[in-house]
Design a protein around this motif. Sequence first.
Motif, PDB file in Angstrom:
ATOM      1  N   VAL A 112       0.848  -1.204   0.000  1.00  0.00           N
ATOM      2  CA  VAL A 112       0.000   0.000   0.000  1.00  0.00           C
ATOM      3  C   VAL A 112       0.878   1.246   0.000  1.00  0.00           C
ATOM      4  O   VAL A 112       0.608   2.217  -0.718  1.00  0.00           O
ATOM      5  CB  VAL A 112      -0.938  -0.002   1.225  1.00  0.00           C
ATOM      6  N   THR A 113       1.946   1.225   0.793  1.00  0.00           N
ATOM      7  CA  THR A 113       2.848   2.375   0.858  1.00  0.00           C
ATOM      8  C   THR A 113       3.482   2.649  -0.498  1.00  0.00           C
ATOM      9  O   THR A 113       3.538   3.800  -0.950  1.00  0.00           O
ATOM     10  CB  THR A 113       3.949   2.130   1.910  1.00  0.00           C
ATOM     11  N   PHE A 114       3.951   1.602  -1.174  1.00  0.00           N
ATOM     12  CA  PHE A 114       4.552   1.783  -2.496  1.00  0.00           C
ATOM     13  C   PHE A 114       3.528   2.341  -3.491  1.00  0.00           C
ATOM     14  O   PHE A 114       3.857   3.197  -4.316  1.00  0.00           O
ATOM     15  CB  PHE A 114       5.122   0.462  -3.018  1.00  0.00           C
ATOM     16  N   MET A 115       2.299   1.869  -3.425  1.00  0.00           N
ATOM     17  CA  MET A 115       1.266   2.360  -4.331  1.00  0.00           C
ATOM     18  C   MET A 115       0.994   3.842  -4.101  1.00  0.00           C
ATOM     19  O   MET A 115       0.819   4.612  -5.044  1.00  0.00           O
ATOM     20  CB  MET A 115      -0.015   1.558  -4.144  1.00  0.00           C
ATOM     21  N   MET A 116       0.987   4.264  -2.831  1.00  0.00           N
ATOM     22  CA  MET A 116       0.722   5.671  -2.522  1.00  0.00           C
ATOM     23  C   MET A 116       1.921   6.542  -2.894  1.00  0.00           C
ATOM     24  O   MET A 116       1.746   7.686  -3.332  1.00  0.00           O
ATOM     25  CB  MET A 116       0.358   5.813  -1.039  1.00  0.00           C
ATOM     26  N   VAL A 117       3.121   6.006  -2.737  1.00  0.00           N
ATOM     27  CA  VAL A 117       4.324   6.740  -3.171  1.00  0.00           C
ATOM     28  C   VAL A 117       4.265   6.979  -4.672  1.00  0.00           C
ATOM     29  O   VAL A 117       4.507   8.100  -5.158  1.00  0.00           O
ATOM     30  CB  VAL A 117       5.600   5.966  -2.797  1.00  0.00           C
ATOM     31  N   GLU A 125       1.655   7.078  -6.587  1.00  0.00           N
ATOM     32  CA  GLU A 125       0.549   7.964  -6.948  1.00  0.00           C
ATOM     33  C   GLU A 125       0.837   9.418  -6.630  1.00  0.00           C
ATOM     34  O   GLU A 125       0.553  10.310  -7.421  1.00  0.00           O
ATOM     35  CB  GLU A 125      -0.719   7.512  -6.210  1.00  0.00           C
ATOM     36  N   HIS A 126       1.424   9.674  -5.462  1.00  0.00           N
ATOM     37  CA  HIS A 126       1.512  11.048  -4.979  1.00  0.00           C
ATOM     38  C   HIS A 126       2.900  11.676  -5.061  1.00  0.00           C
ATOM     39  O   HIS A 126       3.025  12.902  -4.967  1.00  0.00           O
ATOM     40  CB  HIS A 126       1.014  11.124  -3.528  1.00  0.00           C
ATOM     41  N   LEU A 127       3.952  10.873  -5.228  1.00  0.00           N
ATOM     42  CA  LEU A 127       5.299  11.432  -5.244  1.00  0.00           C
ATOM     43  C   LEU A 127       6.027  11.247  -6.571  1.00  0.00           C
ATOM     44  O   LEU A 127       7.172  11.664  -6.701  1.00  0.00           O
ATOM     45  CB  LEU A 127       6.148  10.800  -4.121  1.00  0.00           C
ATOM     46  N   LYS A 128       5.371  10.624  -7.557  1.00  0.00           N
ATOM     47  CA  LYS A 128       6.080  10.326  -8.801  1.00  0.00           C
ATOM     48  C   LYS A 128       6.565  11.577  -9.510  1.00  0.00           C
ATOM     49  O   LYS A 128       7.569  11.544 -10.231  1.00  0.00           O
ATOM     50  CB  LYS A 128       5.187   9.503  -9.735  1.00  0.00           C
ATOM     51  N   HIS A 129       5.875  12.727  -9.309  1.00  0.00           N
ATOM     52  CA  HIS A 129       6.302  13.952  -9.976  1.00  0.00           C
ATOM     53  C   HIS A 129       7.559  14.549  -9.337  1.00  0.00           C
ATOM     54  O   HIS A 129       8.227  15.385  -9.945  1.00  0.00           O
ATOM     55  CB  HIS A 129       5.178  14.992  -9.954  1.00  0.00           C
ATOM     56  N   LEU A 130       7.858  14.115  -8.103  1.00  0.00           N
ATOM     57  CA  LEU A 130       9.028  14.647  -7.407  1.00  0.00           C
ATOM     58  C   LEU A 130      10.223  13.698  -7.450  1.00  0.00           C
ATOM     59  O   LEU A 130      11.321  14.071  -7.049  1.00  0.00           O
ATOM     60  CB  LEU A 130       8.679  14.951  -5.943  1.00  0.00           C
ATOM     61  N   LEU A 131      10.013  12.471  -7.935  1.00  0.00           N
ATOM     62  CA  LEU A 131      11.110  11.514  -8.001  1.00  0.00           C
ATOM     63  C   LEU A 131      11.900  11.697  -9.289  1.00  0.00           C
ATOM     64  O   LEU A 131      11.313  11.859 -10.357  1.00  0.00           O
ATOM     65  CB  LEU A 131      10.570  10.083  -7.935  1.00  0.00           C
ATOM     66  N   PRO A 132      13.217  11.681  -9.212  1.00  0.00           N
ATOM     67  CA  PRO A 132      14.031  11.760 -10.441  1.00  0.00           C
ATOM     68  C   PRO A 132      13.679  10.609 -11.372  1.00  0.00           C
ATOM     69  O   PRO A 132      13.454   9.489 -10.900  1.00  0.00           O
ATOM     70  CB  PRO A 132      15.466  11.650  -9.918  1.00  0.00           C
ATOM     71  N   PRO A 133      13.616  10.842 -12.676  1.00  0.00           N
ATOM     72  CA  PRO A 133      13.270   9.760 -13.614  1.00  0.00           C
ATOM     73  C   PRO A 133      14.146   8.524 -13.465  1.00  0.00           C
ATOM     74  O   PRO A 133      13.658   7.399 -13.568  1.00  0.00           O
ATOM     75  CB  PRO A 133      13.459  10.431 -14.981  1.00  0.00           C
ATOM     76  N   SER A 134      15.446   8.715 -13.218  1.00  0.00           N
ATOM     77  CA  SER A 134      16.336   7.560 -13.069  1.00  0.00           C
ATOM     78  C   SER A 134      15.965   6.739 -11.833  1.00  0.00           C
ATOM     79  O   SER A 134      15.969   5.504 -11.862  1.00  0.00           O
ATOM     80  CB  SER A 134      17.790   8.030 -12.973  1.00  0.00           C
ATOM     81  N   LEU A 135      15.621   7.421 -10.738  1.00  0.00           N
ATOM     82  CA  LEU A 135      15.212   6.717  -9.524  1.00  0.00           C
ATOM     83  C   LEU A 135      13.847   6.072  -9.718  1.00  0.00           C
ATOM     84  O   LEU A 135      13.596   4.952  -9.259  1.00  0.00           O
ATOM     85  CB  LEU A 135      15.181   7.685  -8.342  1.00  0.00           C
ATOM     86  N   LEU A 136      12.947   6.774 -10.417  1.00  0.00           N
ATOM     87  CA  LEU A 136      11.618   6.239 -10.683  1.00  0.00           C
ATOM     88  C   LEU A 136      11.715   4.948 -11.490  1.00  0.00           C
ATOM     89  O   LEU A 136      10.994   3.981 -11.237  1.00  0.00           O
ATOM     90  CB  LEU A 136      10.788   7.275 -11.441  1.00  0.00           C
TER      91      LEU A 136
END
Length: 329
Positions: free
Chosen positions: A90-95, A97-108
């Motif tokens: 659940v935590t990974f799913m929420m991360v 959903e809500h933090l993907k715009h702030l994560l570097p593409p390489s890390l994403l």
Amino acid sequence: MNIQETSNSLYRQWQILSKLTTGKWTGTRQLKDALEREGIKVSLRTIQRDLNQLSERFPIEKNEEVPQGWRWKADAPIQSLPNMTSSQAVTFMMVEEHLKHLLPPSLLEEMNPWFDLARHSLANQNNVKQWINRVRMVPATQPLIPPILNKEAQQVIYEALLQDQQIDCIYRTRNNQDDKHYTLNPLALVQKGPVIYLVCTRHDKTDLQTFALHRFQSATLLDTHVVHPTNFDLDTYIDSGALGFRVDYNTPTQNVILKLTMSENTAQTFYETQLSKDQNIQLLEDNIIEVSATVPFTSQLVWWLRSFGKKILHIEPQEVANEVYEKAC
């Protein structure tokens, strides 16, 4: 192999690893039955191939029986076990959903296998899926559609933050008429509502500035390292009200002791959500309340006060009142 096949194979292999123990041997037929109970249709040959591939990367071992048995080696570190609990999924799913715009593409990209594993882990757990469907983040203000970002520029900026390197960029001003060339020292990212801001300094200046990410027309990663301001702290910078934006761009943001006079009914929200840690609520007369608090004097504060309309009977200090009533006219 396409992306979906890769994702399915990765999930299947993770499930195989999670079912092995450090002592007892687990046969390939047992693994096949366990996988099929979870809705994963797979042949014994595929399981054997998966295990042989996994043994090259993970500390697992096999015996010489037929069919073969597998287990984790006695000295295998617990970190090797790629199991995921429901709460972790659940935590990974929420991360995502809500933090993907702030994560570097390489890390994403590195995180995508974990997001896939989370989705698969929740696929057959109706109670957990219900949790996902029952949790939402709603903006406190009028919802706005996020602006479109230049993906190439965004990736360079995120990489610069990761590598602590300067960038050379073309930035479009707010009126969309002028493109400016800057060399910047990226320091931090802050998302405010739908907009992501880069906190940085220019190579020829020391004062902190914010640049809206969607206004970057291009960005190039430089070999030179970021020059960090003395004692820069992101939380201190945010607490100063800098992201509320200055009322007067010629003067820095300053704190004021704000005093608001209103009815007791209007003041109810301040009992539950405080303006500041030093907030004080005082009864002036029957049904009339004064709320006082030390806050940054920003344009965000001005527009927020305007949203109360005539419910606020009096505002101090005078310079705040002037801005509120001037903009309301």
